[in-house]
Every structure is written in structure tokens, then in C-alpha cells.
Design an enzyme around this catalytic site. Sequence first.
Site, PDB file in Angstrom:
ATOM      1  N   HIS A 164      53.919  79.103 -93.744  1.00 35.73           N
ATOM      2  CA  HIS A 164      52.210  79.632 -93.633  1.00 35.73           C
ATOM      3  C   HIS A 164      51.315  79.277 -94.622  1.00 35.73           C
ATOM      4  CE1 HIS A 164      48.622  79.885 -90.518  1.00 35.73           C
ATOM      5  NE2 HIS A 164      47.978  80.796 -92.098  1.00 35.73           N
ATOM      6  N   GLU A 165      51.445  80.908 -95.334  1.00 35.07           N
ATOM      7  CA  GLU A 165      50.591  80.686 -96.398  1.00 35.07           C
ATOM      8  C   GLU A 165      50.668  79.826 -97.621  1.00 35.07           C
ATOM      9  OE1 GLU A 165      47.630  82.696 -96.256  1.00 35.07           O
ATOM     10  OE2 GLU A 165      48.747  83.891 -94.489  1.00 35.07           O
ATOM     11  N   HIS A 205      48.973  76.797 -96.925  1.00 33.01           N
ATOM     12  CA  HIS A 205      47.318  76.402 -97.796  1.00 33.01           C
ATOM     13  C   HIS A 205      47.239  76.625 -99.292  1.00 33.01           C
ATOM     14  CE1 HIS A 205      45.286  78.546 -94.118  1.00 33.01           C
ATOM     15  NE2 HIS A 205      45.924  79.376 -94.012  1.00 33.01           N
ATOM     16  N   HIS A 241      47.654  73.259 -99.945  1.00 33.32           N
ATOM     17  CA  HIS A 241      46.217  72.618 -99.822  1.00 33.32           C
ATOM     18  C   HIS A 241      45.562  72.312-100.970  1.00 33.32           C
ATOM     19  CE1 HIS A 241      43.102  71.992 -96.374  1.00 33.32           C
ATOM     20  NE2 HIS A 241      42.894  71.249 -97.485  1.00 33.32           N
TER      21      HIS A 241
END
Length: 680
Positions: free
Chosen positions: A464-465, A468, A471
Amino acid sequence: MTNPLLAPFTGPFALPPFARIGDEDFAPAFEAALAEARGHVAAIAADPEPPSFANTIEALELAEETLTRVGGVFWNLAGADSTAARQALERDLAPKLAAYSSEVTMNAGLFARIEALWQGRDGLGLTPEQARVLELYQRMFVRAGAALDEAGRKRMAAVKERLAVLSTAFSQNLLADERDWVMALDPADLAGLPGFVVAAARAAAEERGMDGHALTLNRSVVVPFLQFSPRRDLREKAYGAWVARGAGGGATDNRAIAAEILKLREERARLLGYESFAAFKLEPEMAKTPAHVRDLLMRVWEPARAKALADAAVLTGMMHRDGINGDLEPWDWRYYSERRRRAEHDLDEAALKPYFGLEAMIGAAFDTAHRLFALEFRPLDLPLYHPDVRAWEVTRNGRHIAVFLGDWFARASKRSGAWCSAMREQRRLGGEQRPVVVNVCNFARPAEGEPALLSWDDARTLFHEFGHALHQMLSDLTYSFISGTSVARDFVELPSQLYEHWLEVPEVLDAHARHVVTGAPMPAALRDRLIAARTYDQGFATVEYLASALVDLAFHDGPAPADPMAVQAAVLERLGMPHAIRMRHATPHFAHVFAGDGYSAGYYSYMWSEVMDADAFDAFLEAGDPFDAETAGRLERHILSAGGSQEADRLYTAFRGRMPGVEPMLRGRGLLEAARPSAV
Ligand SMILES: [Zn+2]
């Protein structure tokens, strides 16, 4: 001696010179940086030249250069490696930074220049990216109240001030109710509770200065009790106290506070010219309008309710076989659901863990990014802010892309949870600046000489991290105002939640989830059980969440209700709320909505993101390959590199060719069967 934070960073990759920065450097650096920013802003506002994009917007983009650099170092340290000195500085800085930012948005001269540019935007010859940045600056100022007349500004300030007081009171009342309620448990009351719940009950008693064991309203104590205690009488008592928080009728009752908050929010929205607070709040979001939110939530409601009712029938049967007649009640659900879970889906965490070594999962995240985006990761040996932190240079075809820092282990100086932040954001204005991105987690540190092992949840968090981080790292824009993760709140979790899907791809698990000692792949049966467990009890979870989200929306869409509790009751009645399920957060303790502004008219966004990530991953499945190069290319071009360069719905549509559909999310939650008529 020069303050190392105020001189340009000249070391490798222009990383902060951590070894030379002392805690005593931060306060003077912030002071100097704030003074410099104020000077720049004043100069822009007073510029005798007529406003141009360069002398106003680009100048603003560069006005806080030093403040951003100092903040990039400090806020990361304050979360990941806190000290008493850093905490004191945080408390000291919060009001100063808030004052600075409202000074900027209330600067009439500055706003006049932005407004003039906005009115004349068609004649400025702006690139699409510049036009977008101008639009967002203008919107930010208007939404903060810059366009109001004197009386409007005064009223706006008073409304905001009163809202801050009420929000604080709301959360303090909630804390008081949670603190004050306690129920002593006799040894006989502990029957059936697993060791960790007994230990938590012991700790709760100790904390209150009581002997023996006690139950409190801390979520981590009361929820496991409701899950495991076979004592129906005690479950009912505990549940009753838990759902009565904030509605006790005394000095800590939150119901009148909630009503006043809703009234003031409506006034704030109307002052700014919006017809409701929801219309104001949703304008910059991907959802845009209350109607879009309601439409999405209602499309999920019926299948979720059908699944919950089917599960309720199974659980009621179990209860009747226990010799308890009558209806399944809200204090029964978790208990029977937990018994059913153990019978049908039990996962042996101990058998699972050796397959999720930290090194293997870092390798899996990097390998996935390599296969999708051709990124390569080269370890760097550099002094960083803590010995736990590791660094990699990220490149593509030999070209520098970013520096990635991983700070994965828990320690006392670290705030709980997991997050991703950019110590330096990507931008091209004033010379290409590539990002420095850090992932911070709280994984358990292994014993000396042992390999670090993750739980399945930990491994998902790592992915998940890292989503990010991609991105930020793949961002490719001129202006940092819209680069990286500077996107709508209901869009920002798309890259992170989407990346979690690759952890469940069988070939990723087979390649990387290997036994830490033997190197053998995970047995297929264990792998399938792991993936199947994810859909368990999703009817219940979806119904209790949606009920809260729909009540939140009803509160803010239209005139503020004089009696929020009556509106809550009417919404639940209309929905046909199942008897044995209550709202996840009822109004008097709905902190997301009333203890601050963050998730007001925004509680829907958790599900909005989930709909999108499931639909986005389906694009790869439709292409027949989770690593399909063409689809990965579109994902990078329209989403991962594009920041907030367009409204989120346009970015998504450019990637997918259409807006997201709910079916992939329903399938992911195991609700799709329920969505189709099962009997003729
Ligand atoms: Zn996230």
C-alpha cells in the site's frame, strides 16, 4: 556558523545533511523560512507590474522554497523519529503555520492579482498545466473566503472559530464517556476469552487502579470481548454502554453539539455561495456532487444488505442451536460470526508467517514495479536520519528517477500507523527536481540474528505505502502544487490500494512468498485460504459502514436538521437497516464527522476509493495479464505521473475509457452473488 537547514543541500542526491542537523537548528530555520516566505508573498502582492502568470503564480510556487525544504525534513522526523524537543516544536509551530497560511489566503492584494488572471485566463496563452494550476489557486482562495466582503469575512472567521470550539468539545465528551465507563469482571466472567483478551482486561483494571479484571470502552478491549465472550448478558451490557457514548444525557452529551455544528457548516457553505455544505465539500473531489455519492452508496447497499440478511439467518440458527430463542441482537453478531469464522476460515498465522519475510516482500514490491514500469532499484550506502532507514536510487534505463527511503521497523520514537511522505517533491519549475520519498511502517523488529517476518496485513501495508511512493516517484509535472499525491482526497488512495492487488497475484506470491528457511513456495491450499478469508463477514462490515456514510451525507446535503437524531432514525428506517446491525458510528460518537472537518460529507470516500482500485485492477485482468505493458503504460501516463493536473474523474476516464463500475468491488467483497437474483 550557518544553519545547515538554510544552506542548499549539496551532498549526494541533494539529500538533507542529517548528520549535521541538530534539533536546535529547526526553530531558527523555521523562523527564517517563514520570514522569507512572508517577504516573497508581500513582494508579489505589491508588484507594480500588472499581474502575469510568471510574476504571480510561478512566483508563489517558489515563494515557500525554504519553508518547504525545512518542513520536508522536520515533519518527517517529527513522525518517524520524535523527541521531546521535536514534540515541543510541533506544538509551537502549528498555530504559527496556520496563521501564516490564513494570512496568505486573506491577502487582498494577492487575491486581486489571482482573480485578474483568472478573469483574463483565455487571453494568457497558458499551457493546460498552467491553466489547471491557476484554476486551483483561484479556487483555494475563494473557498477560504478571500472573495467575501468585510462583513462576510468577519462572520466567516466567527463561524470557523465556533466550529473549532464545538469540534474540540465533541471529541473531549467522547473521551470522557469512554474514560468513565468501566465494568468489573469476576473470574467466572472471563470464561471463553482468549489469553490476549484476558490480558487486555487485566491491563484495563490496572490502569483504573482496580484488582482483577475490567472491561472498558476502548475499541481494542470491547470489540474482542463482544467477539469472544459466551456471556450474552455481559455482551448486552457492554454493547449498550459502547453505543451510548456521547448520548448519556449529562454534561458530555453530544447531540446538541452535533446539531449546532451542522447549522454552522451550512451557514459557512451559504456564505461562500453553495447551496449546502455537501455541495461545498464535494466540489474539489472526484465525486463532485452529493447525487454521485448517494448513487454509488445505494448501488452497494442492496447487495450488502442481502448478504447481511443471509448471514444473519445462519448466525440466528447457531444461536437457536445454543438454546437461545428469539432474535439475533446487535450484541450477538460478533460472537456468532467469530465462531463461524473459526469453523469455516481459520488461518493459522503461525504457519503463514515464515512465507512473508520482510526482505522477500521488499523484493516483491520492487520486482512488481520493475515488471510494470521498468524501474530499477540500487541500494545506497548513505547516512540517514536513523540507523533503521535504508535507501535506494530508483532509475529507468539509466536515468535517475528518485531516491526511495524505507523505514519499516517500529520503535518508541515513531508515531503509530504507516505512511508515505515526500521529503522533496517532484517539479520542473526552476530546474528539474526529482523526489525523495519515504515509506514509514511499524513492523515488529526481529530478535537479534533472526529474519524479519511480516503478517499478511503487514505485507499488504508494505505494498500500500509503496503504491503511494510510486505516485510521487513517477510524477512528471512542472508545478509542485499539482505534482505527486496533490490530488483529491477521494482519489489519493487509488494508487496505494491498487498496488495491494499485485500482492494477491498468484505468480507474485509463488515467486516471492517463499519459506524463509527452506525457500519452498507457499502450499496452494494455504494460499487459497488466505485469499478467500478476505471476503468473510463483508455483508456486516459493508452494511454498518454504508449506514454511517448515508447518514453523514443526509446531514450535509440540504438544510441542516434541527434534530439530527430524528434524521438518523428516518434514514435507517428508509434503508431497511437489518435488526442485528447498527451504524458503525452513530451520530453522538461519529468523530470522523464531528470531531473535525476532515471526513464530514466525506465518510463515503473509503468506499469510493475501493470501487476505483478494484475497477482499475480489472483493466489488467481484462487485458489477460496482471503485468500487461499497455495497461501499465496508461496507468503511468494518466494517473501515476499526472498528479492533480486534471480533475480526478478526467484522469480516471483517460486511463479506463469510462468511469469506474461497482461490480469488481462487489466481487472483491464477496457480495456479487448477492447482487444477482438467486431464486426465480
Ligand atoms: Zn494510503
